[in-house]
Design an enzyme around this catalytic site. Structure first.
Site, mmCIF file in Angstrom:
data_model
loop_
_atom_site.group_PDB
_atom_site.id
_atom_site.type_symbol
_atom_site.label_atom_id
_atom_site.label_comp_id
_atom_site.label_asym_id
_atom_site.label_seq_id
_atom_site.Cartn_x
_atom_site.Cartn_y
_atom_site.Cartn_z
ATOM 1 N N HIS A 18 -3.811 -17.380 -5.480
ATOM 2 C CA HIS A 18 -4.688 -16.595 -4.599
ATOM 3 C C HIS A 18 -5.988 -17.328 -4.267
ATOM 4 C CE1 HIS A 18 -6.211 -16.219 -8.579
ATOM 5 N NE2 HIS A 18 -7.309 -15.641 -8.122
ATOM 6 N N ASP A 19 -6.233 -18.481 -4.863
ATOM 7 C CA ASP A 19 -7.452 -19.250 -4.560
ATOM 8 C C ASP A 19 -7.155 -20.436 -3.650
ATOM 9 O OD1 ASP A 19 -9.059 -17.635 -6.154
ATOM 10 O OD2 ASP A 19 -8.686 -18.834 -7.948
ATOM 11 N N GLU B 12 -7.296 -20.457 -17.208
ATOM 12 C CA GLU B 12 -7.448 -21.093 -15.901
ATOM 13 C C GLU B 12 -8.293 -22.342 -16.093
ATOM 14 O OE1 GLU B 12 -10.261 -19.472 -13.261
ATOM 15 O OE2 GLU B 12 -9.230 -20.210 -11.487
ATOM 16 N N ASP C 41 -1.651 -1.141 -3.845
ATOM 17 C CA ASP C 41 -1.957 -0.358 -5.040
ATOM 18 C C ASP C 41 -0.785 -0.378 -6.017
ATOM 19 O OD1 ASP C 41 -0.170 1.506 -3.857
ATOM 20 O OD2 ASP C 41 -1.822 2.360 -2.713
ATOM 21 N N ASP D 48 -9.372 -15.913 -16.998
ATOM 22 C CA ASP D 48 -10.051 -16.354 -15.787
ATOM 23 C C ASP D 48 -11.311 -17.166 -16.103
ATOM 24 O OD1 ASP D 48 -10.524 -15.975 -12.795
ATOM 25 O OD2 ASP D 48 -12.405 -15.239 -13.639
ATOM 26 N N ASP E 12 -4.317 3.663 2.821
ATOM 27 C CA ASP E 12 -5.738 3.304 2.945
ATOM 28 C C ASP E 12 -5.921 1.818 3.286
ATOM 29 O OD1 ASP E 12 -5.141 2.050 0.574
ATOM 30 O OD2 ASP E 12 -6.739 2.998 -0.608
ATOM 31 N N ASP F 21 0.858 -1.186 0.000
ATOM 32 C CA ASP F 21 0.000 0.000 0.000
ATOM 33 C C ASP F 21 0.892 1.233 0.000
ATOM 34 O OD1 ASP F 21 -1.981 1.855 0.380
ATOM 35 O OD2 ASP F 21 -2.183 1.457 2.539
ATOM 36 N N ASP G 197 -4.675 -10.419 -15.978
ATOM 37 C CA ASP G 197 -5.797 -11.320 -15.768
ATOM 38 C C ASP G 197 -6.961 -10.797 -16.621
ATOM 39 O OD1 ASP G 197 -7.327 -13.309 -14.383
ATOM 40 O OD2 ASP G 197 -6.044 -12.969 -12.645
HETATM 41 C C1 NOJ Z 1 -11.047 -17.740 -10.655
HETATM 42 C C2 NOJ Z 1 -10.260 -16.725 -9.901
HETATM 43 O O1 NOJ Z 1 -8.951 -17.200 -9.746
HETATM 44 C C3 NOJ Z 1 -10.977 -16.515 -8.595
HETATM 45 O O2 NOJ Z 1 -10.233 -15.755 -7.686
HETATM 46 C C4 NOJ Z 1 -12.309 -15.879 -8.891
HETATM 47 O O3 NOJ Z 1 -13.043 -15.783 -7.691
HETATM 48 C C5 NOJ Z 1 -13.117 -16.702 -9.893
HETATM 49 N N1 NOJ Z 1 -12.325 -17.167 -10.989
HETATM 50 C C6 NOJ Z 1 -14.223 -15.879 -10.469
HETATM 51 O O4 NOJ Z 1 -13.702 -14.883 -11.299
#
Ligand code: NOJ
Length: 582
Positions: A353-354, A287, A62, A233, A58, A54, A131
């Site tokens: 990140h998932d 993805e 960023d 994505d 905030d 950041d 992305d």
């Molecule tokens: C896959 C992304 O990696 C994830 O973070 C997102 O929530 C879903 N697609 C929906 O866009």
């Protein structure tokens, strides 16, 4: 003239052969019939902008923050950054709900910041992969506002609608909806719209050629700016059978079978390739890779002219909160490698990140083993065939968040499932336990730069809690420590760059297949053979690779003591990783 040109060509050719023989840096294309390509040689660092740095207090990362850390990115040696979405968004799903594809999210900055970031990366020879979120948009996108305003609106067919006078639409499972129902009723036009993800993420109608043209224009807009690639994505779900047939009961347990690779998906990818990818020097990765090797090959085999590489989940899905078996891990990664040895190309990753954090899932986040097991896992990623992806923080061994209350979580999927269980009187305690191990928020806590109050991430209040262990796990500490996993990671990156023929393109051979604790394999070009041995256990374990090791030379090891070799047996300390040249 022709003879002179051909003589010059021959001299250049011979010189490059000689140089190639010495360094192993040049690719030997014989192992893969589709040949050497720049995108196969990239080392991709996935950067989650919301949590990286950041700059304005905030509490949200960023673009200016990333710019201030460009030298750090360069110090890693990585060659490309994949940036999670930075477009305008109401942030229902942290940017995966785009309200304007040609603008920057307010929290993240401005287009000027973006231009500066791109230049800063390019000045450092780092490529930028964006992305592209076009299975769905935000419900706050102008297209959707128009679409829902009337049944006659020209944008109506940009989305999937089911008029309510037809009765209830056939059930569609939603991954993020509170009721798991992907059809949302909208009284304005007495119709339901489809959303595979949250209600604020209506699915775009790829069957509409106008929509497709809009997306290609958006892609060209970014390609013209000079970006170097697109990660698509959820794109495997984009094509749909718009007659919306009923699916068998319980299909949601295996929804990918019904959602992925449907209808004319390959037609759309071929069109996208022709209109966008073929006109720019851009990498492309979708993805998800469908339900089989055949599906994955259809996405990425070069003669199909669709995408460059698959990003398949079978490997990363092995680890469950209760653990995983190394034998299964070896079997899965070996099977995928062999299916793509001749044709097609894969991504190699153990975190994003998932997912919960790599070291907490696949390694051991106990402070006694964290650093070694992180380095061991990174050794795996960096020595496999395929393009490696490192998720930010995994170079440091960042761990799961350690949240204890539902109020600490931020992720729409995690929170909606909690609400659903509240409504249905489900087992909330069991759910809390589950998300402590597996929620996506585990991988989204702020990047740990130093041991100050908010880990150097922000001077304000972070949007999601900083992991308390930032006092022990952070860049400042690890940069100073020659034996840190950060410094080991940098050496790994350099090693991969120095051994492109063997480590990127070379043949992969699994050794000692039934060893439950050690993963060992060779990577081989016609110039050299490397042996990689990885102890996945917290105990000392041994391995017999099945050949003599008298001439084996250590190229890299993650621990300061080298393994003992007696006869042909290598004894490895807990989580030890060694790369030998044979
Ligand atoms: C896959 C992304 O990696 C994830 O973070 C997102 O929530 C879903 N697609 C929906 O866009």
């Amino acid at each position: 003239m022709r003879t002179l040109a051909s003589a010059i060509f021959h001299v250049i050719f011979i010189v490059s052969m000689v140089v190639g023989c010495k360094t192993d840096k040049t690719a030997d294309t014989t192992e893969n019939s589709e040949g050497a390509q720049w995108w196969k040689e990239e080392i991709i660092y996935q950067l989650y902008p919301r949590s990286f740095q950041d700059s304005d207090g905030d509490g949200v990362g960023d673009l200016k923050g990333i710019i201030s850390r460009l030298d750090y990115l360069q110090s890693l040696g990585i060659t490309a950054v994949w940036l999670n979405p930075i477009y305008s968004s109401p942030n229902d799903d942290n940017g995966y709900d785009v309200s304007d594809y040609r603008n920057i999210m307010k929290d993240f900055g401005t287009m000027d910041d973006f231009d500066q970031l791109l230049k800063g990366l390019h000045d450092r020879n780092i490529k930028l992969i964006m992305d592209l979120v076009v299975n769905h948009s935000s419900d706050e996108h102008e297209w959707f506002k128009q679409s829902r305003s009337s049944r006659e609106n020209p944008y109506r067919n940009y989305y999937h609608w089911w008029n309510a006078e037809r009765g209830k639409p056939p059930y569609r499972y939603s991954l993020f909806d509170v009721n798991h129902d992907a059809w949302m009723y909208d009284s304005l036009t007495n119709a339901y719209y489809l959303h595979y993800f949250s209600r604020k993420q209506p699915d775009l109608n790829w069957e509409n050629p106008k929509l497709r043209e809009e997306v290609y224009d958006i892609m060209k807009f970014w390609a013209e700016k000079g970006i170097d690639g697109f990660r698509l994505d959820a794109f495997q779900f984009a094509a749909k059978d718009t007659s919306y047939p009923a699916f068998p009961e319980g299909y949601e347990k295996n929804f990918t079978k019904y959602y992925a690779m449907q209808g004319n998906l390959h037609g759309y990818l071929k069109e996208m390739n022709e209109k966008v990818f073929s006109k720019y020097k851009v990498l492309s990765v979708a993805e998800g890779a469908g339900n089989s090797f055949e599906d994955a090959h259809q996405l990425v085999d070069a003669d199909r002219k669709e995408l460059h590489m698959a990003y398949a989940f079978e490997g990363v899905d092995i680890a469950k909160p209760e653990g995983y078996s190394l034998l299964v891990f070896k079997e899965v990664f070996s099977r995928w490698d062999s299916a793509f040895a001749e044709k097609g190309w894969l991504s190699i990753f153990l975190g994003n990140h998932d997912q919960a954090r790599m070291v907490s899932r696949f390694g051991n986040d106990d402070p006694a083993y964290r650093s070694a097991s992180t380095s061991m896992l990174n050794t795996f990623i960096m020595t496999m065939r395929g393009t490696p992806y490192i998720y930010n923080g995994d170079e440091l061994g960042m761990t799961n968040a350690g949240f204890t209350s539902i109020h600490e979580f931020r992720d729409v999927q995690t929170l909606n499932e909690y609400k659903r269980l509240q409504l249905t009187k489900g087992d909330l305690a069991a759910y809390l336990k589950k998300i402590q191990a597996s929620s996506r928020d585990n991988g989204r806590t702020p990047f740990q730069w130093d041991n100050s109050k908010n880990a150097g991430f922000t001077t304000g209040t972070p949007w999601i809690k900083v992991n308390e262990n930032h006092v022990d796990i952070n860049v400042a500490l690890q940069e100073k420590d020659p034996n840190s996993c950060l410094n080991y990671f940098k050496k790994l990156v350099q090693l991969r760059k120095d051994h492109i023929a063997s480590l990127v393109y070379g043949k992969y051979t699994l050794l000692d297949k039934n060893n439950p604790d050690i993963y060992a394999y060779t990577r081989e070009s016609d110039r050299e053979k490397l042996l990689i041995v990885l102890n996945f256990s917290k105990e000392t374990k041994s391995l017999n690779p099945g050949f003599g090791l008298q001439k084996a030379q250590i190229l890299l090891s993650n621990l300061s003591t080298n393994p003992v070799i007696t006869n042909e047996t290598i004894q490895l300390a807990p989580y030890q990783a060694v790369i030998y040249k044979l």
